[in-house]
Write a protein that holds these residues in place. Sequence first.
Motif, PDB file in Angstrom:
ATOM      1  N   PHE B  79      50.136  -7.327  -7.434  1.00  0.00           N
ATOM      2  CA  PHE B  79      49.989  -8.774  -7.225  1.00  0.00           C
ATOM      3  C   PHE B  79      48.515  -9.162  -7.257  1.00  0.00           C
ATOM      4  CE2 PHE B  79      53.820  -7.917  -4.389  1.00  0.00           C
ATOM      5  CZ  PHE B  79      54.696  -8.009  -5.458  1.00  0.00           C
ATOM      6  N   ILE B  80      47.702  -8.351  -6.542  1.00  0.00           N
ATOM      7  CA  ILE B  80      46.269  -8.650  -6.503  1.00  0.00           C
ATOM      8  C   ILE B  80      45.693  -8.582  -7.912  1.00  0.00           C
ATOM      9  CG2 ILE B  80      44.052  -7.901  -5.552  1.00  0.00           C
ATOM     10  CD1 ILE B  80      45.638  -6.757  -3.168  1.00  0.00           C
ATOM     11  N   PHE B  81      46.100  -7.532  -8.641  1.00  0.00           N
ATOM     12  CA  PHE B  81      45.644  -7.381 -10.024  1.00  0.00           C
ATOM     13  C   PHE B  81      46.083  -8.572 -10.867  1.00  0.00           C
ATOM     14  CE2 PHE B  81      46.558  -6.071 -14.382  1.00  0.00           C
ATOM     15  CZ  PHE B  81      45.317  -5.614 -14.771  1.00  0.00           C
ATOM     16  N   GLY B  82      47.349  -8.962 -10.707  1.00  0.00           N
ATOM     17  CA  GLY B  82      47.882 -10.091 -11.476  1.00  0.00           C
ATOM     18  C   GLY B  82      47.106 -11.362 -11.213  1.00  0.00           C
ATOM     19  N   SER B  83      46.836 -11.645  -9.925  1.00  0.00           N
ATOM     20  CA  SER B  83      46.116 -12.867  -9.564  1.00  0.00           C
ATOM     21  C   SER B  83      44.718 -12.874 -10.165  1.00  0.00           C
ATOM     22  CB  SER B  83      46.011 -12.992  -8.042  1.00  0.00           C
ATOM     23  OG  SER B  83      47.215 -13.455  -7.514  1.00  0.00           O
ATOM     24  N   PHE B  84      44.000 -11.745  -9.996  1.00  0.00           N
ATOM     25  CA  PHE B  84      42.624 -11.704 -10.499  1.00  0.00           C
ATOM     26  C   PHE B  84      42.599 -11.784 -12.020  1.00  0.00           C
ATOM     27  CE2 PHE B  84      41.197 -10.238  -6.311  1.00  0.00           C
ATOM     28  CZ  PHE B  84      40.045 -10.987  -6.214  1.00  0.00           C
ATOM     29  N   SER B  85      43.469 -11.017 -12.688  1.00  0.00           N
ATOM     30  CA  SER B  85      43.382 -10.992 -14.142  1.00  0.00           C
ATOM     31  C   SER B  85      43.739 -12.342 -14.738  1.00  0.00           C
ATOM     32  CB  SER B  85      44.263  -9.882 -14.726  1.00  0.00           C
ATOM     33  OG  SER B  85      45.562 -10.003 -14.222  1.00  0.00           O
ATOM     34  N   THR B  86      44.813 -12.993 -14.233  1.00  0.00           N
ATOM     35  CA  THR B  86      45.156 -14.290 -14.822  1.00  0.00           C
ATOM     36  C   THR B  86      44.062 -15.313 -14.567  1.00  0.00           C
ATOM     37  OG1 THR B  86      46.514 -14.639 -12.875  1.00  0.00           O
ATOM     38  CG2 THR B  86      47.681 -14.267 -14.921  1.00  0.00           C
ATOM     39  N   SER B  87      43.536 -15.367 -13.335  1.00  0.00           N
ATOM     40  CA  SER B  87      42.586 -16.451 -13.058  1.00  0.00           C
ATOM     41  C   SER B  87      41.250 -16.208 -13.745  1.00  0.00           C
ATOM     42  CB  SER B  87      42.420 -16.666 -11.552  1.00  0.00           C
ATOM     43  OG  SER B  87      42.251 -15.464 -10.892  1.00  0.00           O
ATOM     44  N   ILE B  88      40.808 -14.944 -13.814  1.00  0.00           N
ATOM     45  CA  ILE B  88      39.530 -14.693 -14.494  1.00  0.00           C
ATOM     46  C   ILE B  88      39.676 -14.933 -15.998  1.00  0.00           C
ATOM     47  CG2 ILE B  88      37.861 -12.887 -15.083  1.00  0.00           C
ATOM     48  CD1 ILE B  88      38.199 -11.848 -12.232  1.00  0.00           C
ATOM     49  N   LEU B  89      40.793 -14.481 -16.566  1.00  0.00           N
ATOM     50  CA  LEU B  89      41.019 -14.708 -17.995  1.00  0.00           C
ATOM     51  C   LEU B  89      41.071 -16.211 -18.294  1.00  0.00           C
ATOM     52  CD1 LEU B  89      41.432 -13.069 -20.561  1.00  0.00           C
ATOM     53  CD2 LEU B  89      43.886 -13.220 -20.224  1.00  0.00           C
ATOM     54  N   ALA B  90      41.728 -16.960 -17.396  1.00  0.00           N
ATOM     55  CA  ALA B  90      41.813 -18.417 -17.575  1.00  0.00           C
ATOM     56  C   ALA B  90      40.414 -19.024 -17.595  1.00  0.00           C
ATOM     57  CB  ALA B  90      42.643 -19.048 -16.462  1.00  0.00           C
ATOM     58  N   ALA B  91      39.542 -18.551 -16.695  1.00  0.00           N
ATOM     59  CA  ALA B  91      38.177 -19.081 -16.643  1.00  0.00           C
ATOM     60  C   ALA B  91      37.411 -18.701 -17.902  1.00  0.00           C
ATOM     61  CB  ALA B  91      37.463 -18.569 -15.405  1.00  0.00           C
ATOM     62  N   VAL B  92      37.649 -17.486 -18.418  1.00  0.00           N
ATOM     63  CA  VAL B  92      36.970 -17.049 -19.641  1.00  0.00           C
ATOM     64  C   VAL B  92      37.357 -17.952 -20.816  1.00  0.00           C
ATOM     65  CG1 VAL B  92      36.860 -15.179 -21.341  1.00  0.00           C
ATOM     66  CG2 VAL B  92      36.666 -14.663 -18.917  1.00  0.00           C
ATOM     67  N   ILE B  93      38.635 -18.369 -20.849  1.00  0.00           N
ATOM     68  CA  ILE B  93      39.063 -19.270 -21.921  1.00  0.00           C
ATOM     69  C   ILE B  93      38.495 -20.675 -21.694  1.00  0.00           C
ATOM     70  CG2 ILE B  93      41.053 -20.308 -23.099  1.00  0.00           C
ATOM     71  CD1 ILE B  93      42.704 -17.913 -22.086  1.00  0.00           C
ATOM     72  N   ALA B  94      38.545 -21.141 -20.437  1.00  0.00           N
ATOM     73  CA  ALA B  94      38.221 -22.547 -20.167  1.00  0.00           C
ATOM     74  C   ALA B  94      36.719 -22.825 -20.167  1.00  0.00           C
ATOM     75  CB  ALA B  94      38.837 -22.980 -18.835  1.00  0.00           C
ATOM     76  N   ALA B  95      35.896 -21.863 -19.704  1.00  0.00           N
ATOM     77  CA  ALA B  95      34.468 -22.137 -19.512  1.00  0.00           C
ATOM     78  C   ALA B  95      33.762 -22.591 -20.792  1.00  0.00           C
ATOM     79  CB  ALA B  95      33.779 -20.936 -18.887  1.00  0.00           C
ATOM     80  N   PRO B  96      33.922 -21.865 -21.934  1.00  0.00           N
ATOM     81  CA  PRO B  96      33.242 -22.338 -23.148  1.00  0.00           C
ATOM     82  C   PRO B  96      33.715 -23.718 -23.586  1.00  0.00           C
ATOM     83  CG  PRO B  96      34.306 -20.199 -23.524  1.00  0.00           C
ATOM     84  CD  PRO B  96      34.668 -20.619 -22.157  1.00  0.00           C
ATOM     85  N   LEU B  97      35.032 -23.951 -23.463  1.00  0.00           N
ATOM     86  CA  LEU B  97      35.558 -25.270 -23.825  1.00  0.00           C
ATOM     87  C   LEU B  97      34.935 -26.353 -22.950  1.00  0.00           C
ATOM     88  CD1 LEU B  97      39.384 -24.550 -24.292  1.00  0.00           C
ATOM     89  CD2 LEU B  97      37.598 -24.630 -26.019  1.00  0.00           C
ATOM     90  N   ALA B  98      34.866 -26.063 -21.649  1.00  0.00           N
ATOM     91  CA  ALA B  98      34.318 -27.045 -20.711  1.00  0.00           C
ATOM     92  C   ALA B  98      32.845 -27.301 -21.029  1.00  0.00           C
ATOM     93  CB  ALA B  98      34.480 -26.552 -19.279  1.00  0.00           C
TER      94      ALA B  98
END
Lengths: 296, 299
Positions: B79-98
């Motif tokens: 669960f901890i792995f799932g939470s970290f990987s999804t949220s960090i990956l989401a930020a990696v996708i969103a940050a350049p766009l933002a």
Amino acid sequence: MMKAKTVDKIATAVIISVAAFIVILLAGLLGYILVRGLGHVSVDFLTSPPETISEGGGIGPQLFNSLFLLFLTMIITVPLGLGAGIYMSEYAKPGRVTDFIRLLVEVLSSFPSIVVGLFGLLVLVNMFGLGFSLFAGALALTVFNLPLMVRITEQGLKSVPREQKEAGLALGLSKWKTITSIMMPIAIPVILTGTILASGRVFGEAAALLFTAGMSSPRLDFSDWNPLSPFSPLNPFRPAETLAVHIWKINSEGLAPDAAEIAAGASAVLIITVLLFNLVARWLGRLIHRKFTASK
Amino acid sequence: MAQSKQHESKPHLVEEWVGKVYTALCILFLVVTIFSMVYFVASKGLTTFFKDKVNVIDLLTGIKWNPGGDPPLFGALPFIFGSFSTSILAAVIAAPLAFCAAVFMIEIAPKFGRKYLQPVIELLAGIPSVVYGFVGLSVIVPLFRDIFPGQGIGIAAGALVLSVMILPTITTIATDALASLPSGLKEGSYALGSTRWQTIYRIVLPTMLPALMTGVVLGIARAFGEALAVQMVIGNAPHIPGSLFESTSTLTSAITLSMGNTVMGSTHNNALWSLALILMTMTFVFVFIVRWLERRSKI
């Protein structure tokens, strides 16, 4: 080595296309939900109760629950949020205690809504014995929404020119009177706009409600308006599944054959309502601003 | 004479007193709520370790979650792995766009940006999370199922849905930072003959980096705590996946799914509260990182 001007052109093109992509993304999102959902929306869909295993269920009670819950939440949130916001902006003396309260508000605003829901389950539903009820849901949403309301109030009061506040105090008005009759009227446009936007957030919230307002709704009798009767829509102590919770539930465990259509229709209704909140907030903010400042 | 003066000032004093007490009570309510929230979630979450004798290290590093097994296993690492990987990956996708959106709104087309892109970003922020989950479930998951091996559910779908959800958070903060940049910096760079991109890349980006990072951390914090949208597209299998397109779980999805089906006070239920405690602790960590970054960006 590429020329600096070529690089500049490429970078500009990339940035512009990203901006265009974001606009298209929103248009696509809205278009998809509306095109897929609106076909299913009808007066019957908006008013009839849901079906568990057969086709043709509606979202009537859920829609009513969402609106009623929003009303209850705002009745509790607005006076509390205004009070706390006024305290932070006008009464709090700069120092360690105020800094600490500010930190607490920041922490509360970043708590995941599911954690707020769990707190509601433990304290409101079980400890205070409210059970799964609209009232417990409204209190949980209040907790979830208070930091935002505090921030909105502070912003509104900050936009009041200092001279006007000082003029009030110089006339010998008490601080409280100055705040309520001089500063608040000027701050209202900002506060009102923020409050409507916050309402949109409340309307779409689901995670904090799963374990407080519950995931089911009793068969409501819409001819019974006595708030104390268990089947009355107005009873605040009955469990209530809201529209957002309903969308989640039929997506994860919906048994009706037309579950996907119902989810699409309900999403469309939810989106349209949130859009309306946004438009009304913008329009009202502009209108009041024009009235109060006599500018165009 | 003195008496009448006192009499005159009385309503004034009462008024002042009413205001002070009322607003102080409101803020007191807020403070008490936060403290009781931390207290109750923490005491419930710690029961797992003190009463049910589950080892803290086992819970944090165990990779098997099987509360119904014999012996019951409470390894929350998936669960901890799932939470970290999804949220960090989401930020990696969103940050350049933002970043691009912010640069577009401030540097390239301020008029068009303020008029169209800003409302778009605000509307994206206003869309309820269940709607994002619904769209993810009915568009992204089938799409991934067709393109990639697997069922389409998993970290990739979760991260993609989350990235759209946190895009407004990062964009707003990046835009504010960019707008408050002293114009002399940019003008100096242009005066030296730099192109716009050179100015952005060498002057603007380094200066606003701490602020951009603040936005990214806030975005990750939001993604980390998001429950329903992720739960709908992640698949909910309690193990660490072998690929981005394999069913897995996050802290929030595990709580959402099982909290209603377990008995209050049972070890399984208490373990879920421990997951909530981890969520809450991470919220504190995120808030402190944000504070630290904000202090840095001021200098």
